[in-house]
Design an enzyme around this catalytic site. Structure first.
Site, mmCIF file in Angstrom:
data_model
loop_
_atom_site.group_PDB
_atom_site.id
_atom_site.type_symbol
_atom_site.label_atom_id
_atom_site.label_comp_id
_atom_site.label_asym_id
_atom_site.label_seq_id
_atom_site.Cartn_x
_atom_site.Cartn_y
_atom_site.Cartn_z
ATOM 1 N N GLU A 169 19.257 46.913 20.911
ATOM 2 C CA GLU A 169 18.455 47.089 19.698
ATOM 3 C C GLU A 169 17.525 45.892 19.515
ATOM 4 O OE1 GLU A 169 18.025 49.787 17.771
ATOM 5 O OE2 GLU A 169 16.432 48.424 17.225
ATOM 6 N N LYS B 175 17.539 42.396 27.032
ATOM 7 C CA LYS B 175 17.776 42.073 25.619
ATOM 8 C C LYS B 175 17.958 40.560 25.453
ATOM 9 C CE LYS B 175 18.574 42.068 21.410
ATOM 10 N NZ LYS B 175 17.584 42.317 20.391
ATOM 11 N N CYS C 46 21.339 36.248 15.965
ATOM 12 C CA CYS C 46 21.077 36.604 17.366
ATOM 13 C C CYS C 46 20.579 35.459 18.250
ATOM 14 C CB CYS C 46 20.068 37.732 17.420
ATOM 15 S SG CYS C 46 20.732 39.263 16.759
HETATM 16 P P1 NAD Z 1 27.756 42.990 12.011
HETATM 17 O O1 NAD Z 1 28.783 41.943 12.048
HETATM 18 O O2 NAD Z 1 26.841 43.116 10.843
HETATM 19 O O3 NAD Z 1 28.477 44.419 12.165
HETATM 20 C C1 NAD Z 1 29.454 44.698 13.107
HETATM 21 C C2 NAD Z 1 30.506 45.603 12.468
HETATM 22 O O4 NAD Z 1 31.419 46.038 13.476
HETATM 23 C C3 NAD Z 1 31.352 44.919 11.391
HETATM 24 O O5 NAD Z 1 31.203 45.600 10.151
HETATM 25 C C4 NAD Z 1 32.785 45.020 11.937
HETATM 26 O O6 NAD Z 1 33.756 45.248 10.932
HETATM 27 C C5 NAD Z 1 32.685 46.200 12.861
HETATM 28 N N1 NAD Z 1 33.726 46.242 13.891
HETATM 29 C C6 NAD Z 1 34.127 45.260 14.720
HETATM 30 N N2 NAD Z 1 35.092 45.695 15.546
HETATM 31 C C7 NAD Z 1 35.321 46.989 15.225
HETATM 32 C C8 NAD Z 1 36.202 47.987 15.730
HETATM 33 N N3 NAD Z 1 37.026 47.728 16.747
HETATM 34 N N4 NAD Z 1 36.177 49.202 15.166
HETATM 35 C C9 NAD Z 1 35.334 49.476 14.133
HETATM 36 N N5 NAD Z 1 34.472 48.586 13.622
HETATM 37 C C10 NAD Z 1 34.458 47.347 14.161
HETATM 38 O O7 NAD Z 1 26.916 42.823 13.341
HETATM 39 P P2 NAD Z 1 25.397 43.273 13.611
HETATM 40 O O8 NAD Z 1 24.463 42.258 13.081
HETATM 41 O O9 NAD Z 1 25.225 44.694 13.222
HETATM 42 O O10 NAD Z 1 25.343 43.151 15.187
HETATM 43 C C11 NAD Z 1 26.002 44.071 16.030
HETATM 44 C C12 NAD Z 1 25.518 43.865 17.448
HETATM 45 O O11 NAD Z 1 24.115 44.130 17.528
HETATM 46 C C13 NAD Z 1 25.702 42.443 17.988
HETATM 47 O O12 NAD Z 1 26.010 42.521 19.354
HETATM 48 C C14 NAD Z 1 24.332 41.834 17.796
HETATM 49 O O13 NAD Z 1 24.085 40.814 18.720
HETATM 50 C C15 NAD Z 1 23.431 42.995 18.059
HETATM 51 N N6 NAD Z 1 22.114 42.909 17.412
HETATM 52 C C16 NAD Z 1 21.999 42.463 16.127
HETATM 53 C C17 NAD Z 1 20.759 42.434 15.516
HETATM 54 C C18 NAD Z 1 20.588 41.953 14.106
HETATM 55 O O14 NAD Z 1 19.468 41.809 13.668
HETATM 56 N N7 NAD Z 1 21.637 41.713 13.355
HETATM 57 C C19 NAD Z 1 19.629 42.884 16.201
HETATM 58 C C20 NAD Z 1 19.778 43.346 17.492
HETATM 59 C C21 NAD Z 1 21.023 43.361 18.091
HETATM 60 C C1 UDX Z 2 15.655 38.683 16.231
HETATM 61 C C2 UDX Z 2 14.655 39.395 17.138
HETATM 62 O O1 UDX Z 2 13.338 39.237 16.601
HETATM 63 C C3 UDX Z 2 14.991 40.876 17.227
HETATM 64 O O2 UDX Z 2 14.119 41.526 18.146
HETATM 65 C C4 UDX Z 2 16.421 41.011 17.700
HETATM 66 O O3 UDX Z 2 16.773 42.371 17.770
HETATM 67 C C5 UDX Z 2 17.368 40.249 16.803
HETATM 68 O O4 UDX Z 2 16.967 38.877 16.714
HETATM 69 P P1 UDX Z 2 16.005 38.467 13.621
HETATM 70 O O5 UDX Z 2 16.898 37.345 13.993
HETATM 71 O O6 UDX Z 2 16.498 39.510 12.706
HETATM 72 O O7 UDX Z 2 15.520 39.226 14.935
HETATM 73 O O8 UDX Z 2 14.682 37.882 12.944
HETATM 74 P P2 UDX Z 2 13.362 37.159 13.538
HETATM 75 O O9 UDX Z 2 12.208 37.699 12.836
HETATM 76 O O10 UDX Z 2 13.317 37.207 15.000
HETATM 77 O O11 UDX Z 2 13.567 35.655 13.059
HETATM 78 C C6 UDX Z 2 14.561 34.823 13.606
HETATM 79 C C7 UDX Z 2 14.439 33.434 13.035
HETATM 80 O O12 UDX Z 2 13.278 32.780 13.541
HETATM 81 C C8 UDX Z 2 14.297 33.393 11.513
HETATM 82 O O13 UDX Z 2 15.035 32.324 10.984
HETATM 83 C C9 UDX Z 2 12.818 33.187 11.305
HETATM 84 O O14 UDX Z 2 12.532 32.584 10.076
HETATM 85 C C10 UDX Z 2 12.488 32.284 12.475
HETATM 86 N N1 UDX Z 2 11.082 32.355 12.875
HETATM 87 C C11 UDX Z 2 10.553 33.506 13.356
HETATM 88 C C12 UDX Z 2 10.290 31.215 12.773
HETATM 89 O O15 UDX Z 2 10.757 30.168 12.349
HETATM 90 N N2 UDX Z 2 8.979 31.295 13.167
HETATM 91 C C13 UDX Z 2 8.417 32.434 13.654
HETATM 92 O O16 UDX Z 2 7.230 32.417 13.988
HETATM 93 C C14 UDX Z 2 9.236 33.572 13.748
#
Ligand code: NAD
Ligand code: UDX
Length: 464
Positions: free
Chosen positions: A162, A222, A278
């Site tokens: 994602e 990713k 992330c």
């Molecule tokens: P999060 O912590 O917000 O959510 C994860 C959820 O999974 C939690 O609510 C937890 O309770 C649940 N969980 C864990 N183990 C479980 C199980 N065995 N059964 C059922 N539920 C379970 O995490 P997130 O931010 O959504 O990130 C999830 C993944 O996506 C990570 O690998 C992260 O690196 C990736 N990712 C995150 C972002 C972002 O912006 N947050 C963007 C891209 C990718």
């Molecule tokens: C990031 C990636 O952008 C996204 O593609 C991936 O799926 C998850 O990780 P996110 O962490 O949600 O997303 O936010 P992002 O907009 O990337 O910002 C990350 C951090 O960098 C923030 O603290 C932001 O304030 C900082 N940032 C971003 C800067 O300081 N300067 C910039 O120009 C851009």
């Protein structure tokens, strides 16, 4: 292969919004998002859709449209797995805090638990989609667990990382630059599984943006994308320090550099340091993987992105102390913003946490205002660092409901998150109610220097 039922394990920042958009765009598919966290699921099911657990612009409207129609939130993980043709794994993959790879490798225990649960419950063939960000070749381990249960179920593993960013998640999901799908494209079954997922996204994403690759390329892409993005932020932040020494202005440098079409303007905004769940986690993971293959130069190269970011956070906090006549002991410092960026309530790895911790070590009294972050979260973030007792954190940090409560009688104000509302604050009132000289530190290059200096502030902004 027609998908009628989707299950997503993990109702977090990725699982929730992603599945809400899939459900909205594919009304003929039932989408069930499951989580072991009952409180979170209850919040997703809250009658008042504004109370869903994740704040993202536009998300509540999408949830409102689909919830109860073909979007469901549940804690019954087994039932959802059993029913699903396709299972997304969207659980957290944090940095390991113990054992081998502590502080570096991704902790895959939640992923493995999901695989074992699927293996135990599944009675018919499933497509399992890695949505979580994972080390390259994790699909191999997943397949191993799934295939060795001996109950005759066939699994196809896809990688579909994602790329959404928090704060813009809904728009990123609706209009993605690309959707990446990695699968076993050398076999007929693998190709069919990839096509099944392509068909889902094709409901709203044009085919040329649907990119299919082998699984390993998808997994590694990713980590690579996040490393490149974070590297740009660290690069401009490195220049910000040089700008401060030389009279150059980092915004002007970023603009001049970003107009080169080969470089481009995005992710060149200097800041108090990147945060979020992330960037740091994924780069540490990349460093760990590189080291485990003996690629020490590769590992060192990427680690520098993190070291630069740590330096930037520390440097900003140190600047506050130094400017306030080398001591903040007993002084009241107001922090505006706690989230790691605007338009989210997520605070994971937010620079604000580290700036606050630094100032507390210097015996400051810290006032915090953030429009979306809950008070308990702010204390939990500080407690997690284990720098001091939670009683002391509660005694020395006050979280307030308006920016003016935070800034009143303070020695200095620091802007740590670029919330739009901070631009339009009554800065004259803030100035009048502060101790003098009134110091204002802009860690986001959010505020206009000229008007603040005219009011009377001693103004410091990152990179100028
Ligand atoms: P999060 O912590 O917000 O959510 C994860 C959820 O999974 C939690 O609510 C937890 O309770 C649940 N969980 C864990 N183990 C479980 C199980 N065995 N059964 C059922 N539920 C379970 O995490 P997130 O931010 O959504 O990130 C999830 C993944 O996506 C990570 O690998 C992260 O690196 C990736 N990712 C995150 C972002 C972002 O912006 N947050 C963007 C891209 C990718
Ligand atoms: C990031 C990636 O952008 C996204 O593609 C991936 O799926 C998850 O990780 P996110 O962490 O949600 O997303 O936010 P992002 O907009 O990337 O910002 C990350 C951090 O960098 C923030 O603290 C932001 O304030 C900082 N940032 C971003 C800067 O300081 N300067 C910039 O120009 C851009």
């Amino acid at each position: 292969m027609i998908i009628k039922n989707i299950c997503c394990i993990g109702a977090g920042y990725v699982g929730g919004p992603t599945m809400a958009v899939i459900a909205q765009k594919c009304p003929e598919i039932d989408v069930t998002v499951v989580d072991i966290n009952k409180e979170r699921i209850d919040a997703w099911n809250d009658e008042d859709v504004e109370n869903i657990p994740i704040y993202e612009p536009g998300l509540s409207a999408v949830v409102k449209e689909a919830r109860g129609r073909n979007l469901f939130f549940s804690t019954d993980v087994d039932a959802a797995i059993d029913k699903a043709d396709m299972i997304f794994i969207s659980v957290n993959t944090p940095t390991k805090t113990y054992g081998i790879g502590k502080g570096m490798a991704a902790d895959l225990k939640f992923i493995e638990l999901c695989a074992r649960q699927i293996a135990r419950v599944a009675k018919n063939d499933k497509i399992v989609v890695e949505k979580s960000t994972l080390p390259v070749r994790t699909a191999e381990a997943l397949k191993n667990i799934l295939d060795n249960t001996g109950n005759g179920v066939n699994y196809q593993i896809l990688s579909n990382p994602e790329f959404l960013a928090e704060g813009t998640a809904v728009d990123d999901l609706m209009n993605p630059d690309r959707v990446l799908i990695g699968g076993d494209i050398d076999t007929e079954e693998g190709k069919q599984a990839v096509e099944a997922l392509v068909d889902i996204y094709a409901h709203w994403v044009s085919r040329e943006r649907l990119l299919t690759t082998n699984v390993w390329s998808s997994e590694l892409s990713k980590l690579t994308a996040n490393a490149f993005l974070a590297q740009r932020v660290s690069s401009i932040n490195a220049m910000s320090e040089l700008c401060e020494k030389t009279g150059a202005d980092v915004n002007e440098v970023a603009k001049a550099v970003g107009m080169d079409s080969r470089i481009g303007p995005k992710f060149l905004k200097s800041s108090v340091g990147f945060g979020g769940s992330c960037f740091q986690k994924d780069i540490l993971n990349l460093v760990y993987i590189s080291k485990s293959f003996g690629l020490n130069e590769v590992a060192d190269y990427w680690e520098q992105v993190i070291l630069m970011n740590d330096h930037q956070k520390r440097r900003f906090a140190a600047k506050i102390v130094q400017t306030l006549f080398n001591t903040v002991s007993g002084k009241k410092i107001a922090l505006l913003g706690w989230a790691f960026k605007k338009d989210t309530n997520d605070t994971r790895e937010s620079a604000a946490i580290y700036v606050a911790d630094y100032l507390l070590n210097e015996q400051a009294e810290v006032m915090v205002y953030d429009p979306k972050v809950k008070t308990e979260q702010i204390y939990a973030d500080l407690d997690y660092l284990n720098t001091r007792s939670s009683e002391e954190n509660r005694a020395r940090v006050k979280v307030v409901n308006t920016p003016y409560e935070a800034t009143k009688d303070s020695h200095a104000v620091a802007v740590l998150t670029e919330w739009d509302e901070f631009i339009a604050l009554d800065w004259k009132k803030i100035y009048e109610e502060m101790l003098k000289p009134a110091f204002l530190f802009d860690g986001r290059r959010l505020l206009e220097r000229k008007t603040k200096e005219e009011i009377g502030f001693e103004f410091y902004a990152i990179g100028s």
